[in-house]
Design an enzyme around this catalytic site. Structure first.
Site, PDB file in Angstrom:
ATOM      1  N   SER A 137       0.962  -1.333   0.147  1.00  0.00           N
ATOM      2  CA  SER A 137       0.726  -0.310   0.102  1.00  0.00           C
ATOM      3  C   SER A 137       1.144   1.457   0.075  1.00  0.00           C
ATOM      4  CB  SER A 137      -0.903  -0.440   1.476  1.00  0.00           C
ATOM      5  OG  SER A 137      -1.195   1.419   1.513  1.00  0.00           O
ATOM      6  N   TYR A 149      -2.730  -0.226  11.064  1.00  0.00           N
ATOM      7  CA  TYR A 149      -2.396  -0.586   9.256  1.00  0.00           C
ATOM      8  C   TYR A 149      -1.210  -0.466   8.750  1.00  0.00           C
ATOM      9  CZ  TYR A 149      -4.142  -1.238   4.211  1.00  0.00           C
ATOM     10  OH  TYR A 149      -4.453  -1.394   3.155  1.00  0.00           O
TER      11      TYR A 149
HETATM   12  N1  LIG Z   1      -8.974  -0.473  -1.099  1.00  0.00           N
HETATM   13  C1  LIG Z   1      -7.542   0.497  -0.115  1.00  0.00           C
HETATM   14  O1  LIG Z   1      -7.264   1.535  -0.803  1.00  0.00           O
HETATM   15  C2  LIG Z   1      -7.086  -0.294  -0.879  1.00  0.00           C
HETATM   16  C3  LIG Z   1      -5.674   0.778  -0.575  1.00  0.00           C
HETATM   17  C4  LIG Z   1      -4.099  -0.471  -0.204  1.00  0.00           C
HETATM   18  C5  LIG Z   1      -4.210  -1.459  -0.520  1.00  0.00           C
HETATM   19  N2  LIG Z   1      -5.651  -2.276  -0.082  1.00  0.00           N
HETATM   20  C6  LIG Z   1      -4.719  -3.309   0.070  1.00  0.00           C
HETATM   21  O2  LIG Z   1      -5.194  -4.074  -1.044  1.00  0.00           O
HETATM   22  C7  LIG Z   1      -5.847  -5.691  -0.394  1.00  0.00           C
HETATM   23  C8  LIG Z   1      -7.262  -6.303  -1.119  1.00  0.00           C
HETATM   24  O3  LIG Z   1      -8.375  -5.355  -0.631  1.00  0.00           O
HETATM   25  P1  LIG Z   1      -9.408  -4.450  -1.669  1.00  0.00           P
HETATM   26  O4  LIG Z   1      -9.375  -2.887  -1.283  1.00  0.00           O
HETATM   27  O5  LIG Z   1      -9.628  -5.608  -2.292  1.00  0.00           O
HETATM   28  O6  LIG Z   1     -10.271  -4.641  -0.807  1.00  0.00           O
HETATM   29  P2  LIG Z   1     -11.744  -5.599  -0.366  1.00  0.00           P
HETATM   30  O7  LIG Z   1     -12.360  -5.816  -1.446  1.00  0.00           O
HETATM   31  O8  LIG Z   1     -12.819  -5.595   0.844  1.00  0.00           O
HETATM   32  O9  LIG Z   1     -11.302  -7.585  -0.800  1.00  0.00           O
HETATM   33  C9  LIG Z   1      -9.780  -7.630   0.266  1.00  0.00           C
HETATM   34  C10 LIG Z   1     -10.335  -9.153   0.324  1.00  0.00           C
HETATM   35  O10 LIG Z   1      -9.532 -10.265   1.868  1.00  0.00           O
HETATM   36  C11 LIG Z   1     -10.309 -11.013   1.465  1.00  0.00           C
HETATM   37  N3  LIG Z   1      -9.515 -11.343   3.700  1.00  0.00           N
HETATM   38  C12 LIG Z   1     -10.279 -10.686   3.800  1.00  0.00           C
HETATM   39  N4  LIG Z   1      -9.480 -11.675   5.214  1.00  0.00           N
HETATM   40  C13 LIG Z   1      -9.275 -12.629   4.656  1.00  0.00           C
HETATM   41  C14 LIG Z   1      -8.578 -14.275   5.065  1.00  0.00           C
HETATM   42  N5  LIG Z   1      -8.241 -13.764   6.965  1.00  0.00           N
HETATM   43  N6  LIG Z   1      -8.371 -14.844   4.558  1.00  0.00           N
HETATM   44  C15 LIG Z   1      -8.366 -15.379   2.864  1.00  0.00           C
HETATM   45  N7  LIG Z   1      -8.902 -14.155   2.986  1.00  0.00           N
HETATM   46  C16 LIG Z   1      -9.016 -12.494   3.090  1.00  0.00           C
HETATM   47  C17 LIG Z   1     -11.526 -10.884   2.004  1.00  0.00           C
HETATM   48  O11 LIG Z   1     -12.333 -11.873   1.094  1.00  0.00           O
HETATM   49  P3  LIG Z   1     -13.003 -12.556   2.116  1.00  0.00           P
HETATM   50  O12 LIG Z   1     -13.979 -11.869   2.953  1.00  0.00           O
HETATM   51  O13 LIG Z   1     -14.187 -14.116   1.362  1.00  0.00           O
HETATM   52  O14 LIG Z   1     -11.908 -13.909   3.164  1.00  0.00           O
HETATM   53  C18 LIG Z   1     -11.497  -9.999   0.138  1.00  0.00           C
HETATM   54  O15 LIG Z   1     -11.663 -10.955  -0.889  1.00  0.00           O
HETATM   55  C19 LIG Z   1      -5.447  -5.729   0.856  1.00  0.00           C
HETATM   56  O16 LIG Z   1      -4.603  -6.162   1.210  1.00  0.00           O
HETATM   57  C20 LIG Z   1      -5.669  -4.029   1.269  1.00  0.00           C
HETATM   58  O17 LIG Z   1      -5.429  -3.737   2.575  1.00  0.00           O
HETATM   59  C21 LIG Z   1      -6.578  -1.897  -0.570  1.00  0.00           C
END
Ligand SMILES: NC(=O)c1ccc[n+]([C@@H]2O[C@H](COP(=O)([O-])OP(=O)(O)OC[C@H]3O[C@@H](n4cnc5c(N)ncnc54)[C@H](OP(=O)(O)O)[C@@H]3O)[C@@H](O)[C@H]2O)c1
Length: 228
Positions: A137, A149
């Site tokens: 991130s 985080y």
């Molecule tokens: N959105 C942003 O602005 C942003 C910015 C920088 C980085 N990120 C990073 O991007 C990544 C994806 O996030 P996103 O933004 O796409 O959010 P999201 O749509 O909420 O997706 C998060 C994913 O992680 C999975 N997950 C959570 N806990 C888990 C566990 N214990 N085991 C297996 N899977 C798990 C969830 O699936 P289930 O609930 O089905 O398990 C879901 O598929 C994360 O690492 C987040 O920190 C996001």
């Protein structure tokens, strides 16, 4: 060569799901992992069914699940070419703000979960001379006020660099994907002007689409004019 086998954790939503769609368009076979199996099964069916995509229930904090995920990939397709350790989530900022149990799960998911995905998939990546990607991130490049985080994502940044150094000479490539704000369920209310998940998926496909001698180490993508 047979179509690449692309494994994604956190494939049930957001960046992981968008990456799965893009990779399917590019001709990859998919191993879709997360905890919500039903969502993964719907996506796998949409992306072509068992010949092209399989759904695997995996809680990334559980080593048994991670091993079973890698085994399921090898059972189905015999190889793993790309492993994308993407599962993760955030917490409210402020060292007095969030529930300590939420913190525990977030640290285990974002840090231990990513490490376990590396560990579970590395033997297959060595075999295929594959590609490892981690979702870090912007928050893993600069500290944000009161953000545990952010500290978890600094750990992911370090893990990517540590893996890259360890794997020198193997031919395995390592890429850190470092998004700014992206409109996903990560946020209750995404900030105005946030990126779309597909913007990040495109960056992932760029990294994995390079020739073998090119290792894109990091891709940091902010929405235009996001300052922090
Ligand atoms: N959105 C942003 O602005 C942003 C910015 C920088 C980085 N990120 C990073 O991007 C990544 C994806 O996030 P996103 O933004 O796409 O959010 P999201 O749509 O909420 O997706 C998060 C994913 O992680 C999975 N997950 C959570 N806990 C888990 C566990 N214990 N085991 C297996 N899977 C798990 C969830 O699936 P289930 O609930 O089905 O398990 C879901 O598929 C994360 O690492 C987040 O920190 C996001």
């Amino acid at each position: 060569m047979a179509d690449r086998v692309f494994l994604i954790t956190g494939a049930s939503s957001g960046i992981g799901e968008a990456t799965a769609r893009r990779a399917a368009e590019a001709g990859d076979r998919l191993v879709l992992a997360a905890r919500r199996l039903e969502r993964l099964e719907e996506l796998a069916a949409e992306l072509g069914g068992p010949e092209r995509a399989i759904a695997v229930r995996c809680d990334v904090t559980e080593w048994d699940d991670q091993q079973a995920m890698a085994a399921a990939a090898l059972d189905a397709y015999g190889r793993i070419d790309v492993a994308f350790a993407n599962a993760g989530f955030g917490a409210p900022r402020g060292f007095e703000a969030s529930d300590p149990e939420h913190w525990r799960t977030m640290v285990l998911t974002n840090v231990l979960g990513a490490a376990l995905t590396i560990r579970a998939t590395l033997p297959a990546l060595r075999e295929s001379v594959g590609h490892l990607l981690l979702t870090g991130s912007v928050a893993g490049r600069r500290a944000l006020p009161g953000s545990l985080y952010s500290a978890t994502k600094w750990a992911v940044t370090a893990m990517g660099e540590a893996a890259r150094q360890e794997l020198e000479g193997t031919g395995i490539r390592v890429t850190l994907i470092e998004p700014g704000s992206v409109r996903t369920p990560f946020f209750d209310r995404p900030p105005a002007g946030a990126l779309e998940p597909d913007d990040i998926a495109e960056a992932v496909l760029y990294a994995v689409g390079q020739p073998p001698h090119v290792d894109v180490n990091e891709i940091l993508v902010r929405p235009t004019a996001q300052s922090n």
